[in-house]
Scaffold this motif. Sequence first.
Motif, PDB file in Angstrom:
ATOM      1  N   ASN A   1     -14.742  13.475   4.336  1.00 33.98           N
ATOM      2  CA  ASN A   1     -15.998  12.853   3.928  1.00 33.98           C
ATOM      3  C   ASN A   1     -15.795  11.451   3.371  1.00 33.98           C
ATOM      4  O   ASN A   1     -16.761  10.731   3.126  1.00 33.98           O
ATOM      5  CB  ASN A   1     -16.704  13.726   2.887  1.00 33.98           C
ATOM      6  N   LEU A   2     -14.531  11.029   3.192  1.00 31.44           N
ATOM      7  CA  LEU A   2     -14.254   9.709   2.630  1.00 31.44           C
ATOM      8  C   LEU A   2     -13.681   8.736   3.644  1.00 31.44           C
ATOM      9  O   LEU A   2     -13.912   7.529   3.556  1.00 31.44           O
ATOM     10  CB  LEU A   2     -13.282   9.830   1.444  1.00 31.44           C
ATOM     11  N   GLN A   3     -12.917   9.231   4.618  1.00 30.69           N
ATOM     12  CA  GLN A   3     -12.317   8.329   5.590  1.00 30.69           C
ATOM     13  C   GLN A   3     -12.007   9.061   6.887  1.00 30.69           C
ATOM     14  O   GLN A   3     -11.996  10.291   6.946  1.00 30.69           O
ATOM     15  CB  GLN A   3     -11.031   7.694   5.050  1.00 30.69           C
ATOM     16  N   ARG A   4     -11.786   8.258   7.938  1.00 28.99           N
ATOM     17  CA  ARG A   4     -11.365   8.783   9.239  1.00 28.99           C
ATOM     18  C   ARG A   4      -9.935   8.303   9.459  1.00 28.99           C
ATOM     19  O   ARG A   4      -9.708   7.122   9.690  1.00 28.99           O
ATOM     20  CB  ARG A   4     -12.309   8.269  10.325  1.00 28.99           C
ATOM     21  N   LYS A   5      -9.001   9.228   9.389  1.00 26.05           N
ATOM     22  CA  LYS A   5      -7.583   8.870   9.446  1.00 26.05           C
ATOM     23  C   LYS A   5      -6.959   9.378  10.744  1.00 26.05           C
ATOM     24  O   LYS A   5      -7.076  10.547  11.093  1.00 26.05           O
ATOM     25  CB  LYS A   5      -6.832   9.468   8.247  1.00 26.05           C
TER      26      LYS A   5
ATOM     27  N   ARG B   1     -17.242   5.291   5.862  1.00 35.62           N
ATOM     28  CA  ARG B   1     -15.944   5.933   6.102  1.00 35.62           C
ATOM     29  C   ARG B   1     -15.075   5.017   6.951  1.00 35.62           C
ATOM     30  O   ARG B   1     -15.244   4.944   8.163  1.00 35.62           O
ATOM     31  CB  ARG B   1     -16.126   7.277   6.821  1.00 35.62           C
ATOM     32  N   PRO B   2     -14.134   4.304   6.351  1.00 36.52           N
ATOM     33  CA  PRO B   2     -13.250   3.430   7.135  1.00 36.52           C
ATOM     34  C   PRO B   2     -12.423   4.231   8.129  1.00 36.52           C
ATOM     35  O   PRO B   2     -12.096   5.390   7.894  1.00 36.52           O
ATOM     36  CB  PRO B   2     -12.369   2.767   6.068  1.00 36.52           C
ATOM     37  N   PHE B   3     -12.108   3.595   9.227  1.00 39.68           N
ATOM     38  CA  PHE B   3     -11.287   4.186  10.282  1.00 39.68           C
ATOM     39  C   PHE B   3      -9.876   3.642  10.093  1.00 39.68           C
ATOM     40  O   PHE B   3      -9.625   2.456  10.285  1.00 39.68           O
ATOM     41  CB  PHE B   3     -11.847   3.790  11.643  1.00 39.68           C
ATOM     42  N   VAL B   4      -8.944   4.510   9.692  1.00 42.68           N
ATOM     43  CA  VAL B   4      -7.592   4.089   9.335  1.00 42.68           C
ATOM     44  C   VAL B   4      -6.591   4.671  10.320  1.00 42.68           C
ATOM     45  O   VAL B   4      -6.538   5.888  10.521  1.00 42.68           O
ATOM     46  CB  VAL B   4      -7.223   4.551   7.906  1.00 42.68           C
TER      47      VAL B   4
ATOM     48  N   ASN C   1       2.885   1.433   8.277  1.00 44.00           N
ATOM     49  CA  ASN C   1       1.784   0.487   8.166  1.00 44.00           C
ATOM     50  C   ASN C   1       0.461   1.174   8.451  1.00 44.00           C
ATOM     51  O   ASN C   1       0.403   2.245   9.062  1.00 44.00           O
ATOM     52  CB  ASN C   1       1.974  -0.679   9.143  1.00 44.00           C
ATOM     53  N   THR C   2      -0.629   0.538   7.992  1.00 47.60           N
ATOM     54  CA  THR C   2      -1.965   1.041   8.271  1.00 47.60           C
ATOM     55  C   THR C   2      -2.814  -0.063   8.894  1.00 47.60           C
ATOM     56  O   THR C   2      -2.687  -1.229   8.544  1.00 47.60           O
ATOM     57  CB  THR C   2      -2.666   1.540   6.996  1.00 47.60           C
ATOM     58  N   VAL C   3      -3.661   0.345   9.827  1.00 44.65           N
ATOM     59  CA  VAL C   3      -4.621  -0.558  10.459  1.00 44.65           C
ATOM     60  C   VAL C   3      -6.004  -0.001  10.145  1.00 44.65           C
ATOM     61  O   VAL C   3      -6.307   1.145  10.475  1.00 44.65           O
ATOM     62  CB  VAL C   3      -4.406  -0.618  11.986  1.00 44.65           C
ATOM     63  N   THR C   4      -6.854  -0.805   9.501  1.00 47.43           N
ATOM     64  CA  THR C   4      -8.150  -0.324   9.024  1.00 47.43           C
ATOM     65  C   THR C   4      -9.299  -1.083   9.672  1.00 47.43           C
ATOM     66  O   THR C   4      -9.275  -2.306   9.758  1.00 47.43           O
ATOM     67  CB  THR C   4      -8.251  -0.472   7.494  1.00 47.43           C
ATOM     68  N   ALA C   5     -10.308  -0.332  10.114  1.00 47.15           N
ATOM     69  CA  ALA C   5     -11.494  -0.934  10.725  1.00 47.15           C
ATOM     70  C   ALA C   5     -12.709  -0.125  10.330  1.00 47.15           C
ATOM     71  O   ALA C   5     -12.605   1.031   9.914  1.00 47.15           O
ATOM     72  CB  ALA C   5     -11.350  -0.973  12.240  1.00 47.15           C
TER      73      ALA C   5
END
Length: 353
Positions: free
Chosen positions: A159-163, A181-184, A190-194
């Motif tokens: 419910n907080l993010q899409r990993k 909900r950021p898409f991580v 490393n992480t790429v966030t959109a």
Amino acid sequence: MSNIKPFYSKDTILQQSSEWISKLDRGLCEAEKQELQSWVNLSEAHQESLFEMANLFDELTVLNELSGLFPLRAKDFNPTRRVFSEKVRIGIAASLTFVMVTSFTWLFNSQLDSENNGVVALQSRVAETQIGEQKPISLNDGSVIHLNTNSQVEVSYSNLQRKITLVRGEAHFDVAHDPSRPFVVVAGENTVTAVGTAFNVELLNQEHFELLVTEGKVLVKEGALKSSSPGELLAPSHPMNGEGMLVKSGEKVFFNGENSPLRVLSLDQVQRDLAWQQGMVVFQGEPLEQALFEVSRYTSIQFEVDDPELKQTRVAGYFKAGDIDGLLFALKNNFDIQSKKVGERRILLSSDL
């Protein structure tokens, strides 16, 4: 006002009746009583299903509650009537018990998640491709992952993010817009966030990966994301020093843990990089050694080149991924490079075989 009315199957009505019986057993509030009245009035099938379930449940509290709500015939609410055999009632009771235990277990685990970290899991799955295989993976939020050859991702939605964890290989991500909900994407360390965009990630090892943004912009960070909101992190005015690197549409970056060179690509270059989605590999003057490494990703065949100078021969062309015969023909025809098969999975390339 719409003239379309919902049509429910018999199984659906039976399930809804069961839910209403459960609510009746613990008592209805005024709003629920009105909702039940509306549901019963939808059709005669709703009424009959509710009465059948009430007789099956055979609890005086439920029958009395129904008799107070609906002025129906007395026979519909005879608490002494036994419509089903004792064996059937025991089976239904066991089924209800199983449902309640399952629901309680799910709620209990969700509550533990919420108390521990405020995150409730909504979707979790693993998807992968074999060597030479490519396929799209649709997610429940509308996002789509295009997996390249020999690739694997682990999806973990909450419910907080899409990993998404890219375990190996390469994937292109078409991200559905959801600012809450950021898409991580986790690629090694490393992480790429959109939030809503499209980008391609190829994992080379745990420290190195290649990123191509085809739409929007993404933020790349080493390690886990800090507590800044996605909107703050992706804002143009956000200070990027110490916060990661912002990569925009048409830009390609090779992250090597040190200085990460950024290139701005033309539309043609972007399309060549993504040609694998159409089952093609494209070369525009790359050294033969590099081209063979790329081709070997789509097949179990391994190539060997014994001449260091031959390894640096520049090659160009469009090739169908996994088409070894077509590649060998082109090398012989254009560069007079000979090939020799050694065993089942090895091909030796030389200029003087």
